[in-house]
Each structure stands twice: as C-alpha cells, then as structure tokens.
Enzyme design. Sequence first.
Site, PDB file in Angstrom:
ATOM      1  N   TYR A  24     -12.835   7.192 -12.763  1.00  0.00           N
ATOM      2  CA  TYR A  24     -13.852   8.103 -12.235  1.00  0.00           C
ATOM      3  C   TYR A  24     -13.885   9.468 -12.922  1.00  0.00           C
ATOM      4  O   TYR A  24     -14.765  10.273 -12.636  1.00  0.00           O
ATOM      5  CB  TYR A  24     -13.653   8.287 -10.726  1.00  0.00           C
ATOM      6  CG  TYR A  24     -13.731   6.981  -9.984  1.00  0.00           C
ATOM      7  CD1 TYR A  24     -14.927   6.279  -9.897  1.00  0.00           C
ATOM      8  CD2 TYR A  24     -12.602   6.431  -9.388  1.00  0.00           C
ATOM      9  CE1 TYR A  24     -15.002   5.071  -9.228  1.00  0.00           C
ATOM     10  CE2 TYR A  24     -12.669   5.224  -8.715  1.00  0.00           C
ATOM     11  CZ  TYR A  24     -13.869   4.545  -8.640  1.00  0.00           C
ATOM     12  OH  TYR A  24     -13.938   3.340  -7.984  1.00  0.00           O
ATOM     13  N   HIS A 101     -23.784   5.692  -9.869  1.00  0.00           N
ATOM     14  CA  HIS A 101     -22.355   5.359  -9.880  1.00  0.00           C
ATOM     15  C   HIS A 101     -21.697   6.023 -11.084  1.00  0.00           C
ATOM     16  O   HIS A 101     -22.257   6.017 -12.186  1.00  0.00           O
ATOM     17  CB  HIS A 101     -22.139   3.846  -9.967  1.00  0.00           C
ATOM     18  CG  HIS A 101     -22.673   3.110  -8.791  1.00  0.00           C
ATOM     19  ND1 HIS A 101     -21.991   3.030  -7.600  1.00  0.00           N
ATOM     20  CD2 HIS A 101     -23.836   2.442  -8.616  1.00  0.00           C
ATOM     21  CE1 HIS A 101     -22.716   2.332  -6.741  1.00  0.00           C
ATOM     22  NE2 HIS A 101     -23.843   1.968  -7.327  1.00  0.00           N
TER      23      HIS A 101
END
EC number: 4.2.1.10
Length: 145
Positions: A24, A101
Amino acid sequence: MSKPIYVLSGPNLNLLGTREPEIYGHQTLDDVRRLCEARAKSLGREIVFRQSNHEGELIDWIQEAREKACALVINPAGYGHTSVAILDALKAVGLPVVECHLSNPAARETFRRKTYVSLAATGVVSGFGAASYELAVEAAAGLAR
C-alpha cells in the site's frame, strides 16, 4: 459554489503508511487527503474526505452524498469484496461513482479480484498507490453532475 466530490475510504485505510507498506505504500491517509485536495483545487473543485472502519457509517455518507455531492470516489477496501449493502447504496445514490484502490486487486489473491462496488461504479482506478486517489478525483470531476 458547486457541490463537492465525496472521497470515501473504507476499513484499515487509517493505517496507511504502516500497514503492509510493500503493498500500500508509505504515504499516510493524511498524505492522500492532501493530494486529493490539491488535485481537486487544480480542477476548480472541492472534496469531502472521510474514512471509516464501519460499514454503516460508509453507507450513511453515501446516502448523504445523494444530496450534497456531485460525484463520489470510494475505496471500499475489504468491504468491496463483501458488502452488498454498500453496492445497493451506491446504486441508489444516482451519482457518478469512481472506485479506487491503491494496489491492483486483479494482480492479488483470487478473493480480491472481484468487488461488488464495481457493479455500481462508472469506472475503476487501481494499482497506482496514492496516485490512484488523485486520478479518481480527476475522473470524478470530469463526470460530475
């Protein structure tokens, strides 16, 4: 003044920068907020930026957006794979929806490759880290009502 773009983030995104940074990234959610604000400002737009670990709260915000927003960006996180309730709320809102995302779900575990949110989304931006949010805000601004 035109209505803002709502930018909603789901569960665990408050841990950005420390949770699995190899997937991430190292930017925090506050960093992402600042990027989104700057992109929106450059496009003559404002955003409302929120995060929740609670499905019901996200649904409340989606429903609020129906009257108060011109478009919606959502990173549903894990709820994308499980929440028919969020799907139904997005379908009912009547706004352009951009799913966002940080990682590329299609390149990850099998269970992450399909999201319910995609069934209501006008488009999806994924795999560009924090820039996914910026690109999603830009797309939402172009679609805004």
